[in-house]
Design a protein around this motif. Structure first.
Motif, PDB file in Angstrom:
ATOM      1  N   GLY A 100       0.838  -1.190   0.000  1.00  0.00           N
ATOM      2  CA  GLY A 100       0.000   0.000   0.000  1.00  0.00           C
ATOM      3  C   GLY A 100       0.869   1.233   0.000  1.00  0.00           C
ATOM      4  N   ALA A 101       0.239   2.383   0.205  1.00  0.00           N
ATOM      5  CA  ALA A 101       0.960   3.662   0.228  1.00  0.00           C
ATOM      6  C   ALA A 101       0.105   4.664   0.988  1.00  0.00           C
ATOM      7  CB  ALA A 101       1.245   4.150  -1.191  1.00  0.00           C
ATOM      8  N   GLY A 102       0.654   5.846   1.209  1.00  0.00           N
ATOM      9  CA  GLY A 102      -0.094   6.889   1.887  1.00  0.00           C
ATOM     10  C   GLY A 102      -0.292   6.610   3.363  1.00  0.00           C
ATOM     11  N   LEU A 103      -1.274   7.272   3.958  1.00  0.00           N
ATOM     12  CA  LEU A 103      -1.653   7.040   5.348  1.00  0.00           C
ATOM     13  C   LEU A 103      -2.883   6.142   5.377  1.00  0.00           C
ATOM     14  CD1 LEU A 103      -1.332  10.668   6.800  1.00  0.00           C
ATOM     15  CD2 LEU A 103       0.326   8.804   6.989  1.00  0.00           C
ATOM     16  N   LYS A 104      -2.980   5.312   6.390  1.00  0.00           N
ATOM     17  CA  LYS A 104      -4.078   4.350   6.470  1.00  0.00           C
ATOM     18  C   LYS A 104      -5.190   4.912   7.343  1.00  0.00           C
ATOM     19  CE  LYS A 104      -1.205   1.915   4.164  1.00  0.00           C
ATOM     20  NZ  LYS A 104      -0.108   2.903   4.204  1.00  0.00           N
ATOM     21  N   GLY A 105      -6.322   5.200   6.717  1.00  0.00           N
ATOM     22  CA  GLY A 105      -7.438   5.817   7.434  1.00  0.00           C
ATOM     23  C   GLY A 105      -7.915   5.004   8.611  1.00  0.00           C
ATOM     24  N   LYS A 106      -7.854   3.673   8.517  1.00  0.00           N
ATOM     25  CA  LYS A 106      -8.331   2.816   9.608  1.00  0.00           C
ATOM     26  C   LYS A 106      -7.517   3.031  10.879  1.00  0.00           C
ATOM     27  CE  LYS A 106      -7.809  -0.906   7.142  1.00  0.00           C
ATOM     28  NZ  LYS A 106      -7.331  -0.269   5.895  1.00  0.00           N
ATOM     29  N   LEU A 107      -6.212   3.328  10.733  1.00  0.00           N
ATOM     30  CA  LEU A 107      -5.389   3.566  11.914  1.00  0.00           C
ATOM     31  C   LEU A 107      -5.779   4.876  12.583  1.00  0.00           C
ATOM     32  CD1 LEU A 107      -1.826   2.418  10.777  1.00  0.00           C
ATOM     33  CD2 LEU A 107      -3.745   1.058  11.637  1.00  0.00           C
ATOM     34  N   PHE A 108      -6.142   5.861  11.766  1.00  0.00           N
ATOM     35  CA  PHE A 108      -6.572   7.147  12.315  1.00  0.00           C
ATOM     36  C   PHE A 108      -7.932   7.014  12.980  1.00  0.00           C
ATOM     37  CE2 PHE A 108      -3.081   8.408   9.838  1.00  0.00           C
ATOM     38  CZ  PHE A 108      -2.656   9.644  10.296  1.00  0.00           C
ATOM     39  N   ASP A 109      -8.832   6.243  12.381  1.00  0.00           N
ATOM     40  CA  ASP A 109     -10.128   5.984  13.028  1.00  0.00           C
ATOM     41  C   ASP A 109      -9.911   5.308  14.379  1.00  0.00           C
ATOM     42  OD1 ASP A 109     -11.666   7.043  10.966  1.00  0.00           O
ATOM     43  OD2 ASP A 109     -11.781   5.136   9.893  1.00  0.00           O
ATOM     44  N   ALA A 110      -8.972   4.365  14.418  1.00  0.00           N
ATOM     45  CA  ALA A 110      -8.697   3.658  15.666  1.00  0.00           C
ATOM     46  C   ALA A 110      -8.144   4.610  16.723  1.00  0.00           C
ATOM     47  CB  ALA A 110      -7.712   2.513  15.408  1.00  0.00           C
ATOM     48  N   MET A 111      -7.138   5.407  16.354  1.00  0.00           N
ATOM     49  CA  MET A 111      -6.524   6.312  17.335  1.00  0.00           C
ATOM     50  C   MET A 111      -7.520   7.339  17.846  1.00  0.00           C
ATOM     51  SD  MET A 111      -2.598   6.903  15.947  1.00  0.00           S
ATOM     52  CE  MET A 111      -3.008   7.337  14.240  1.00  0.00           C
ATOM     53  N   GLN A 112      -8.386   7.843  16.966  1.00  0.00           N
ATOM     54  CA  GLN A 112      -9.374   8.836  17.398  1.00  0.00           C
ATOM     55  C   GLN A 112     -10.397   8.253  18.355  1.00  0.00           C
ATOM     56  OE1 GLN A 112     -10.176  10.162  13.206  1.00  0.00           O
ATOM     57  NE2 GLN A 112     -10.101  12.206  14.079  1.00  0.00           N
ATOM     58  N   ASN A 113     -10.602   6.952  18.274  1.00  0.00           N
ATOM     59  CA  ASN A 113     -11.576   6.301  19.148  1.00  0.00           C
ATOM     60  C   ASN A 113     -10.919   5.534  20.293  1.00  0.00           C
ATOM     61  OD1 ASN A 113     -14.427   6.665  17.995  1.00  0.00           O
ATOM     62  ND2 ASN A 113     -13.225   6.188  16.173  1.00  0.00           N
ATOM     63  N   GLY A 114      -9.625   5.777  20.493  1.00  0.00           N
ATOM     64  CA  GLY A 114      -8.930   5.155  21.611  1.00  0.00           C
ATOM     65  C   GLY A 114      -8.789   3.659  21.495  1.00  0.00           C
ATOM     66  N   THR A 115      -8.717   3.155  20.262  1.00  0.00           N
ATOM     67  CA  THR A 115      -8.615   1.717  20.030  1.00  0.00           C
ATOM     68  C   THR A 115      -7.190   1.379  19.585  1.00  0.00           C
ATOM     69  OG1 THR A 115     -10.923   1.710  19.296  1.00  0.00           O
ATOM     70  CG2 THR A 115      -9.601  -0.253  18.797  1.00  0.00           C
ATOM     71  N   PRO A 116      -6.410   0.704  20.403  1.00  0.00           N
ATOM     72  CA  PRO A 116      -5.051   0.328  20.011  1.00  0.00           C
ATOM     73  C   PRO A 116      -5.059  -0.596  18.791  1.00  0.00           C
ATOM     74  CG  PRO A 116      -5.316   0.141  22.372  1.00  0.00           C
ATOM     75  CD  PRO A 116      -6.694   0.343  21.798  1.00  0.00           C
ATOM     76  N   PHE A 117      -3.928  -0.643  18.069  1.00  0.00           N
ATOM     77  CA  PHE A 117      -3.872  -1.454  16.860  1.00  0.00           C
ATOM     78  C   PHE A 117      -2.546  -2.178  16.741  1.00  0.00           C
ATOM     79  CE2 PHE A 117      -2.355   2.797  15.617  1.00  0.00           C
ATOM     80  CZ  PHE A 117      -1.119   2.482  15.050  1.00  0.00           C
ATOM     81  N   VAL A 118      -2.560  -3.199  15.911  1.00  0.00           N
ATOM     82  CA  VAL A 118      -1.334  -3.863  15.450  1.00  0.00           C
ATOM     83  C   VAL A 118      -1.330  -3.758  13.940  1.00  0.00           C
ATOM     84  CG1 VAL A 118       0.059  -5.963  15.442  1.00  0.00           C
ATOM     85  CG2 VAL A 118      -1.441  -5.479  17.384  1.00  0.00           C
ATOM     86  N   SER A 119      -0.226  -3.326  13.366  1.00  0.00           N
ATOM     87  CA  SER A 119      -0.125  -3.209  11.926  1.00  0.00           C
ATOM     88  C   SER A 119       1.264  -3.662  11.468  1.00  0.00           C
ATOM     89  CB  SER A 119      -0.417  -1.759  11.483  1.00  0.00           C
ATOM     90  OG  SER A 119      -0.585  -1.682  10.080  1.00  0.00           O
ATOM     91  N   THR A 120       1.668  -3.229  10.299  1.00  0.00           N
ATOM     92  CA  THR A 120       2.950  -3.596   9.700  1.00  0.00           C
ATOM     93  C   THR A 120       3.760  -2.336   9.444  1.00  0.00           C
ATOM     94  OG1 THR A 120       2.031  -3.411   7.481  1.00  0.00           O
ATOM     95  CG2 THR A 120       1.885  -5.580   8.539  1.00  0.00           C
ATOM     96  N   SER A 121       4.995  -2.509   9.001  1.00  0.00           N
ATOM     97  CA  SER A 121       5.826  -1.344   8.658  1.00  0.00           C
ATOM     98  C   SER A 121       5.196  -0.539   7.533  1.00  0.00           C
ATOM     99  CB  SER A 121       7.227  -1.808   8.260  1.00  0.00           C
ATOM    100  OG  SER A 121       7.891  -2.397   9.359  1.00  0.00           O
ATOM    101  N   VAL A 122       4.614  -1.218   6.553  1.00  0.00           N
ATOM    102  CA  VAL A 122       3.919  -0.517   5.475  1.00  0.00           C
ATOM    103  C   VAL A 122       2.687   0.186   6.023  1.00  0.00           C
ATOM    104  CG1 VAL A 122       2.603  -0.805   3.331  1.00  0.00           C
ATOM    105  CG2 VAL A 122       4.768  -2.003   3.628  1.00  0.00           C
TER     106      VAL A 122
END
Length: 409
Positions: free
Chosen positions: A284-306
């Motif tokens: 992928g590329a750019g910023l991942k909207g799902k991570l921003f949705d998670a952070m705004q709602n106080g939901t921790p995440f696990v993702s990848t370097s990409v």
């Protein structure tokens, strides 16, 4: 009379379906705050998920590809600024904009660098590393040509800014770093969010038509989820996303705790109900909207370097899983340990506040636009490569389009 903005969209904005749709609504909001009259035009068919632009006073106009009716439309509208929502839109209509309204400032909103995403996708398919050599492909040439033909290109990620300037030597005068524009989150709102104890289950989310999201869903199903369930046999994963096809729905398996939920009417609601977001983005590329949705709602995440590219400098390695073993281990730790979970939640709020302040970036963008308006003639003279590409593209695309139009008539 108000200044006029025309947005030419490859698709109509769908903020509830994609990060690209949310990004476009942020741009519309900014230009409305600057007193612009705004029209969004697209040749795309209507979508049930498209935002009702009329509800915020934005006009919606259907246009045709390879048809001179667009020339009449834009000449009559006579915009001060034209935004293309990705390079394909600029390829299709940019030459017509230049021909009919040569004084209009042309802005390309890249959303993410398509050539980078496609290169990474092919590399994953071929099981090879991404190198500078395989970045130099046809899509790259098309997208960078579009950047040169425009007066300014909006780049959503610092990593992509570095790539364009360091590898492709694009002058900074043609680029504007403009990430997601995040409004401040008050301490009261943070405290009102559901606690660790009041949340349950894992979540994944994303438009299933978007190849990186579909690939991530398969990776979750085939590799990641089995490992998590072996350690957390009662855990469930709820997968949300628009445009769930039959092949997506067939992945639903209640016995395995793997639920395909389809479109989420309210992303904030489902995020706040969930304990951990899983986002194993492999290309992928750019910023991942799902991570921003998670952070705004106080939901921790696990993702990848990409997945965390563009925000990686503040992400601890404990929350990046580039191998199945790492991803599973981090996911289980977040899901079971209150302290770890709370640390990651606080880090998310910090990232939003320090790196993606709406007030900061809107101010920078406003100043850049004012400067561009005041110096547009000199700005274009300095971009001689853009003038060359504009000249040849105008000729070749013009006659190809006229041939298609004549053939279809």
């Amino acid at each position: 009379m108000n200044k006029k903005l025309l947005i030419i969209g490859f698709v109509w904005p769908e903020p509830r379906s994609s990060a690209a749709g949310s990004r476009m609504m942020q741009l519309i909001s900014f230009f409305q705050s600057q007193q612009f009259q705004i029209t969004v035009a697209s040749a795309c068919a209507k979508s049930d998920n498209a935002f009702d632009l009329s509800s915020i006073g934005v006009e919606k106009v259907a246009i045709e590809l390879n048809h001179s009716s667009f020339d009449d439309f834009i000449l009559k509208y006579n915009p001060d600024i034209v935004i293309f929502d990705r390079f394909m839109s600029e390829e299709q209509f940019g030459w017509r904009v230049s021909g009919q309204c040569p004084n209009a400032i042309k802005i390309l909103d890249t959303e993410d660098l398509h050539f980078l995403r496609r290169t990474r996708q092919q590399a994953l398919k071929d099981n090879v590393e991404v190198t500078h050599n395989n970045l130099f492909n046809e899509t790259t040439k098309r997208e960078i040509a579009s950047i040169y033909r425009c007066d300014l290109s909006l780049i959503i990620s610092t990593a992509e800014m570095d790539l364009l300037q360091d590898t492709f030597k694009i002058d900074s005068s043609l680029l504007q770093y403009l990430p997601f524009l995040v409004a401040p989150i008050s301490e009261v709102k943070k405290q009102e969010l559901p606690s660790f104890e009041n949340r349950q289950h894992f979540i994944s989310i994303g438009n299933f038509r978007h190849e990186p999201n579909y690939n991530a869903l398969l990776y979750l199903k085939d590799t990641i989820w089995k490992g998590i369930r072996a350690l957390l046999p009662n855990a469930q994963l709820h997968n949300y996303g628009s445009y769930a096809s039959q092949k997506v729905n067939q992945l639903h398996n209640e016995k395995e705790g793997f639920f395909v939920r389809g479109f989420a009417d309210d992303v904030n609601e489902v995020m706040q109900q969930s304990k951990v977001l899983l986002a194993p983005i492999r290309f992928g590329a750019g910023l991942k909207g799902k991570l921003f949705d998670a952070m705004q709602n106080g939901t921790p995440f696990v993702s990848t370097s990409v997945g965390v590219e563009g925000i990686v400098k503040d992400i601890k390695q404990d929350f990046i899983g580039d191998t199945p073993e790492e991803f599973i281990s981090h996911s289980v730790a977040l899901y079971t340990d209150t302290f770890t979970w709370s640390q990651q939640q606080a880090l998310g709020f910090k990232i939003l506040e320090q790196q993606f302040s709406k007030i900061h970036f809107e101010g920078e963008f406003k100043d850049r636009l004012l400067s561009l308006v005041a110096t547009i003639k000199a700005h274009r003279q300095q971009n001689f490569i853009g003038q060359l590409l504009q000249h040849h593209t105008l000729q070749s695309t013009k006659y190809m389009s006229k041939w298609i139009e004549a053939k279809n008539s």
